[in-house]
Structures are given as structure tokens and as C-alpha cells.
Motif scaffolding. Structure first.
Motif, PDB file in Angstrom:
ATOM      1  N   UNK A 452      40.976  34.766  48.505  1.00 43.84           N
ATOM      2  CA  UNK A 452      40.221  35.386  47.422  1.00 43.84           C
ATOM      3  C   UNK A 452      41.231  35.993  46.446  1.00 43.84           C
ATOM      4  N   UNK A 453      41.449  35.322  45.329  1.00 45.05           N
ATOM      5  CA  UNK A 453      42.489  35.767  44.397  1.00 45.05           C
ATOM      6  C   UNK A 453      41.940  36.548  43.212  1.00 45.05           C
ATOM      7  N   UNK A 454      40.691  36.997  43.298  1.00 46.92           N
ATOM      8  CA  UNK A 454      40.085  37.660  42.141  1.00 46.92           C
ATOM      9  C   UNK A 454      40.793  38.962  41.778  1.00 46.92           C
ATOM     10  N   UNK A 455      41.203  39.756  42.777  1.00 44.87           N
ATOM     11  CA  UNK A 455      41.859  41.023  42.470  1.00 44.87           C
ATOM     12  C   UNK A 455      43.203  40.800  41.778  1.00 44.87           C
ATOM     13  N   UNK A 456      43.912  39.768  42.184  1.00 46.42           N
ATOM     14  CA  UNK A 456      45.206  39.499  41.565  1.00 46.42           C
ATOM     15  C   UNK A 456      45.040  39.179  40.079  1.00 46.42           C
ATOM     16  N   UNK A 457      43.914  38.557  39.742  1.00 46.46           N
ATOM     17  CA  UNK A 457      43.655  38.234  38.337  1.00 46.46           C
ATOM     18  C   UNK A 457      43.147  39.455  37.574  1.00 46.46           C
ATOM     19  N   UNK A 458      42.184  40.179  38.168  1.00 49.36           N
ATOM     20  CA  UNK A 458      41.570  41.291  37.433  1.00 49.36           C
ATOM     21  C   UNK A 458      42.519  42.474  37.267  1.00 49.36           C
ATOM     22  N   UNK A 459      43.506  42.600  38.153  1.00 51.24           N
ATOM     23  CA  UNK A 459      44.455  43.718  38.070  1.00 51.24           C
ATOM     24  C   UNK A 459      45.852  43.248  37.672  1.00 51.24           C
ATOM     25  N   UNK A 460      45.920  42.095  37.038  1.00 48.45           N
ATOM     26  CA  UNK A 460      47.219  41.544  36.647  1.00 48.45           C
ATOM     27  C   UNK A 460      47.931  42.418  35.628  1.00 48.45           C
ATOM     28  N   UNK A 461      47.185  43.288  34.953  1.00 45.58           N
ATOM     29  CA  UNK A 461      47.812  44.156  33.945  1.00 45.58           C
ATOM     30  C   UNK A 461      48.609  45.292  34.576  1.00 45.58           C
ATOM     31  N   UNK A 462      48.401  45.570  35.865  1.00 49.35           N
ATOM     32  CA  UNK A 462      49.138  46.652  36.523  1.00 49.35           C
ATOM     33  C   UNK A 462      50.576  46.205  36.767  1.00 49.35           C
ATOM     34  N   UNK A 463      51.531  47.027  36.333  1.00 47.56           N
ATOM     35  CA  UNK A 463      52.944  46.662  36.424  1.00 47.56           C
ATOM     36  C   UNK A 463      53.745  47.791  37.056  1.00 47.56           C
ATOM     37  N   UNK A 464      54.833  47.420  37.708  1.00 49.31           N
ATOM     38  CA  UNK A 464      55.776  48.418  38.197  1.00 49.31           C
ATOM     39  C   UNK A 464      56.581  48.942  37.015  1.00 49.31           C
ATOM     40  N   UNK A 465      57.286  50.061  37.176  1.00 49.54           N
ATOM     41  CA  UNK A 465      58.170  50.523  36.098  1.00 49.54           C
ATOM     42  C   UNK A 465      59.244  49.503  35.735  1.00 49.54           C
ATOM     43  N   UNK A 466      59.492  48.543  36.630  1.00 48.81           N
ATOM     44  CA  UNK A 466      60.479  47.498  36.349  1.00 48.81           C
ATOM     45  C   UNK A 466      59.867  46.306  35.623  1.00 48.81           C
ATOM     46  N   UNK A 467      58.535  46.370  35.383  1.00 49.66           N
ATOM     47  CA  UNK A 467      57.871  45.313  34.636  1.00 49.66           C
ATOM     48  C   UNK A 467      57.293  44.198  35.474  1.00 49.66           C
ATOM     49  N   UNK A 468      57.392  44.296  36.799  1.00 52.91           N
ATOM     50  CA  UNK A 468      56.856  43.250  37.662  1.00 52.91           C
ATOM     51  C   UNK A 468      55.387  43.530  37.979  1.00 52.91           C
ATOM     52  N   UNK A 469      54.602  42.483  38.292  1.00 56.88           N
ATOM     53  CA  UNK A 469      53.208  42.717  38.688  1.00 56.88           C
ATOM     54  C   UNK A 469      53.146  43.577  39.943  1.00 56.88           C
TER      55      UNK A 469
END
Length: 585
Positions: A452-469
């Protein structure tokens, strides 16, 4: 007769004094388990962690100046022992070359002890490199025990982590031990397959066995000399709060001379230094004292974790971040390559949640279906850690669950769980305390993909301070929660007033509450969730904790009913906002 050589008086251990250093370029100061390092990415893509002993020699300690194949194979000298350890001279850089002891860490391997020692130290494990350096620095500092005893050791210079990882068969570790650790702890493979090379300064002298050979000792005089020397080191080490599980005469370095005998301390005892620290540990008494002190400090800081950030700057290797309305201190778990988010503003709490502090401690499984465990960490902290079911197919077995709603919603991400738990706590629903989120350092097998990959898509805007997902399908996530034994503020004031908790299902099964009271608690929980704008799509009695005090009395809320505390948030959903009612004009 010549006067015996004496070591100069050195009560203040000047080599431990930390003077400001000129840091190497492109480095990051970090602190791990109480040891300050300078972290560098090496030219070969690896990682180099320099202590304050190694930082002045950062050029010599670059891998190309001691580990390059042509240099290392030609210059290395294999040293005696069961581990892989060499002596080597670095290249001459700027007119300076240094002698190193290069040792491959054996973390995760079976400890090769004799039967008697195994029975005495049944849980003995090799220290991780960062734990080894932490314990060694503590021993060198010498704050514990008689001030007149000083244990000399090699200087810990650096930890080098090559870029490449090994296959299981290349590690020299036993396959079933690897499987057992992997089953116990997701992400442990990173320790198994990563190489760790620890670098120490060379100490001049001979070990006790070589010294006996040097003096031509045989038979009983030889045995007595080795026994006395080993006993002296063990005795003084114990007085300083430490022991070595497999103490051998080869671990004791002496300074012999045919003219005056052994170099001696001013009290007449042989001067010696200890080497080999992979099985160094605190004595039980000192370990308990350290754990108690760490726990008190933890409780004090935890009770204030949401207070305004301190005016002093956050350490360079940590970053403040906010995800879904929750403040975190973010950083890397250097021992595994994973990521760690610690709830709140306090960077001093970060080290308590590094995986090496809780991942290998004894644990108790709390769920028959899911990977949920209780453990008491190396800092004496009670925690519950859960492997997130993010990406798993949502098929609840609870008949009370709304099957269609569960499948439509899916499991929450760890960051949603924490955000919901804290919001509910602020709005009147008692919850357990979210502490930290850990993303493992090793990628999953290619065949293991999220169903179930829905969360990975819906929260893709969340980033670490280093810019990674923040959410990456290739890694596992572990949520770390406080083991409920009372409010943080209460425990910070007086631990003796702690509670213990039983989930509502167990409380009913153990005749601590009635069926009617169980039903009332479940209805009350649903009502309170609804008032706060939430619903539990999988309501179960074992998602509620009931508190008992030291007298085994149920802790009651102001309404006279047991205080029930929500402890599962993976299928908590925010209710849709009601549509505004329009009126005709």
C-alpha cells in the motif's frame, strides 16, 4: 644495583586536556555517546570519525595514507590475537608519520570464550566501535575510584567506516547468529554487513607474555609473574569501575629492561597499559550508578522537552525540524546509517534513542501478531518500540473494525501516529508518550515492496533537513514510545511514585475490571475521540492502558472511572469536517 626507572608524576593526566583544534576542511563536529568527534567523508566515499586525539593527525588518518592496498599490504604487521589487528606506519605527511594499531570491529560475532568464562558472562557481546570508544574515554578520564590509580591505555584516534558493505559470508560471523539478530531487530543487518575499523595509537613495550620471554622466565616463576601482573591489572581496573570479560596477559603492556627490570610506578608497582577494549565493560556496581544517573538526567530533560528551545546553538550534526505540526530534533544514527527524529526541542535527548542504546537490550514481546517490544535500555530507560506497518495491506482481524473504512484509510505513517497522539493529548484524550522515530539504515530486499503505497505519495512533500523524503519505501520505520509508568512530570520529581499499566483486555481477564466497566471504557474512549475530531477504525480493548499505583489500586480519573490511556494510533483517523449548513435568505 641500578635505580629502577620510575614514571614521572602525572596526577592531572595532561594528555586528556582538550585544547582548541584547527579542524580539518569539510568536517562536521558531532557527539556520540559522550564522545566528541569530527566527522569527514573520505575520498573513497567512506566515513571517518576523528576523536580529539586523532584530529591533529587527520591528514595521516585519511584512508589513502594507511589503507591504500599497495601501502597497507607492504607495511602492515599482523599482531597476535583472535581478532584481525595490525600495526602500521602511516605515510609521511608534512614531515610526520604515526604508528597505528588498526583493528576490525567484531560487533555481532560470537565471543570466543572458554566454558568457564561463558558461564560467568553468559550475555557477553562485543562492543560496537562507538560504545568501545565511549567506555575507553570514560576509563581514561578516571573519575571513578581512587584518584591515585590511573589506567593507561592506547589513545583512541578514529573510527573508519569503508563505503563498501560485505556479504554475510564475508563477515566471518555465524549465520544463525545473524539471523537471530535480524529477527530480533529490523535494520540490524547494517551492523552485520558494515565494516568498522578502529584506529588506536601505538604503545611502546611488550605484553606480559613477551616480557616473561624477555626475562627468560619458565615454569612456576613464569606462571606466578603472569598471574601477579594480570591480577594487578584486574584489581586496579575494578577499583576504577571497569572489567574486561576475557582479560589476558597479552592485554597488558609493560616496559622491561634487562638492566633495571620493569618500569615502575612511584608506589613500586609495575607500570602498565591495557590494550584490547572490545569486551571492556563497567562493573555491575558502576554500571548501575551510571544508569541511575543517566535515567535521572533523562527524566529531567524529558519533562521539559517541549519548552522553548535553548538560546545556545543546536549541535552541528543535529537539526531542528517540524513535521505535521510536531517539533523534532533530527540527526543521523552514525552506527547504522539510519535517521532519527526525537520529539521535542532538546538535543540532549538525542543520544538516548540511538539504536545501539536499545536495539540489543533484552526485550519482551507485547503483541502476538505484531512486532511490538518492551525493553529497558542501556541508560535504564523503559521504552516500547514498534515496527511500523506503513505500507502493509490493512486487513484487521478485529470484528469490531470497520473493514471498508480500514482498507480505504490504510495504516498511518509513524509521523501521523505521533502527530495524532500529541494532538489528542492536548485536547483531553490521555495517550502514551511518543518519543522518537527511527528509520533503519539498510534498504529492504528488492522483493519486499510496500503493498500500500498511498502514504508515500500523499506525504511525499515531507522532507528531512537534508532535503531527502522523510518516507522512503526502501526502509523500515520503528516508532519508540514511553513505556507507561506514570506522567513524565511525576517521575521527574519522584520515581518511587511510578505506576504500572495493564491493557483493558488483560485487566478484564484478570478480574481487575468487570465486563460492564470494560464496555463503558470503550464507549467513553470513542466519545472522547469523536469530540476531538477522531475515530479509531480498529477499536480494541488492548489499545487502552489502565494504570495501577504502588498499592495495586486502580488510578481513577476525576469522573471516578479508571484512567484509560490510548496506546495504539496506527488506524486512528481524523473525522472529516462537517459541511456548513446553508440557509436560504
Amino acid at each position: 644495583m641500578p635505580t629502577p626507572a620510575l614514571l614521572p608524576r602525572d596526577p592531572n593526566s595532561p594528555d586528556e586536556a582538550r585544547t582548541p583544534l584547527r579542524l580539518p576542511p569539510r568536517c562536521t563536529p558531532i557527539s556520540l555517546l559522550g564522545v566528541d568527534y569530527v566527522h569527514q567523508k573520505t575520498a573513497d566515499g567512506g566515513d571517518l570519525y576523528l576523536t580529539h586525539f586523532g584530529a591533529p593527525f587527520w591528514r595521516q588518518l585519511q584512508p589513502e595514507n594507511w589503507y591504500a592496498p599497495d601501502w597497507f599490504e607492504a607495511k602492515r604487521e599482523r599482531l597476535e590475537g583472535t581478532s584481525t589487528v595490525y600495526r602500521i606506519l602511516t605515510r609521511n605527511i608534512g614531515g610526520k608519520a604515526i604508528q597505528l594499531v588498526v583493528k576490525w570491529s567484531r560487533v555481532g560475532e560470537i565471543v570466543p570464550l572458554d566454558t568457564l568464562t561463558i558461564n560467568k558472562f553468559i550475555h557477553a557481546e562485543f562492543n560496537s566501535p562507538f560504545e568501545e570508544f565511549s567506555l575507553l574515554m570514560e576509563l581514561r578520564k578516571g573519575d571513578v575510584g581512587p584518584p591515585g590509580i590511573r589506567i593507561r591505555t592506547q589513545k583512541p584516534m578514529a573510527i573508519y567506516v569503508p563505503r563498501e558493505r560485505l556479504h554475510d559470508w564475508q563477515t566471518g560471523r555465524v549465520e544463525d547468529k545473524i539471523r537471530a539478530k535480524v529477527a530480533r531487530h529490523p535494520g540490524i543487518e547494517i551492523d552485520m554487513l558494515r565494516q568498522y575499523v578502529v584506529l588506536f595509537g601505538w604503545i611502546k613495550g611488550l605484553d606480559a607474555v613477551e616480557t616473561a620471554d624477555y626475562f627468560g622466565l619458565e615454569d612456576k616463576p613464569r606462571e606466578e609473574f603472569l598471574a601477579r601482573t594480570t591480577s594487578l591489572a584486574m584489581h586496579e581496573l575494578w577499583h576504577k569501575g571497569f572489567r574486561v570479560v576475557d582479560m589476558k596477559a597479552q592485554h597488558i603492556i609493560l616496559r622491561p629492561n634487562l638492566e633495571w627490570g620493569l618500569l615502575r610506578e612511584r608506589n613500586g608497582q609495575p607500570a602498565y597499559a591495557l590494550v584490547d577494549y572490545e569486551l571492556l565493560e563497567r562493573t555491575p556496581e558502576h554500571e548501575q550508578a551510571v544508569r541511575s544517573a543517566n535515567r535521572r538526567l533523562y527524566l529531567t530533560h524529558m519533562a521539559r522537552r517541549f519548552e522553548a528551545p535553548a538560546t545556545s546553538p543546536i549541535p552541528a550534526h543535529l537539526r531542528a525540524t517540524n513535521l505535521l505540526g510536531v517539533d523534532y530534533v533530527f540527526g543521523r544514527a552514525e552506527s547504522t546509517g539510519g535517521c532519527l527524529w526525537v520529539v521535542g526541542h532538546d538535543p540532549d535527548l538525542f543520544n538516548y534513542f540511538l539504536p545501539e542504546r536499545w536495539r540489543r537490550t533484552p526485550k519482551r514481546k507485547l503483541s502476538s501478531r505484531n512486532q511490538v517490544f518492551y525493553t529497558r535500555t542501556k541508560d535504564n530507560i523503559n521504552l516500547v518500540w514498534k515496527v511500523s506497518r506503513l505500507g502493509d495491506p490493512p486487513w484487521p482481524t478485529n470484528p469490531e473494525a470497520d473493514q471498508a473504512a480500514v482498507q480505504a484509510h490504510g495504516f498511518n505513517s509513524p509521523f501521523e501516529e505521533f502527530a495524532f497522539a500529541l494532538e489528542l493529548s492536548r485536547t483531553g484524550v490521555r495517550t502514551v508518550y511518543p518519543r522518537a522515530i527511527y528509520m533503519t539504515g539498510r534498504q529492504r530486499q528488492p522483493s519486499v515492496k510496500a503493498a500500500d503505497d498511498r502514504r508515500f505519495a500523499s506525504l511525499a512533500h515531507l522532507r528531512t533537513p537534508e532535503g531527502e523524503p522523510v518516507l522512503q519505501q526502501d526502509y523500515d520505520y520503528i516508532t519508540i514510545w514511553g513505556f507507561w509508568n506514570g506522567p513524565d512530570e511525576l517521575l521527574a520529581e519522584d520515581e518511587r511514585r511510578s505506576y504500572h499499566a495493564v491493557n483493558a483486555r488483560q485487566a478484564f481477564a484478570n478480574h481487575k475490571i468487570s465486563q460492564n466497566l470494560l464496555d463503558d471504557l470503550m464507549k467513553l474512549k470513542a466519545q472522547r475521540l469523536a469530540r476531538c475530531g477522531f475515530v479509531d477504525l480498529n477499536p480494541k480493548p488492548d489499545h487502552l492502558l489502565i494504570s495501577f499505583d504502588a498499592e495495586e489500586s486502580v488510578v481513577l480519573a476525576t469522573d471516578g472511572k479508571p484512567q484509560a490511556r490510548l496506546c495504539n494510533f496506527e488506524l486512528i483517523r481524523r473525522l472529516p469536517a462537517p459541511n456548513p449548513v446553508s440557509t436560504a435568505s
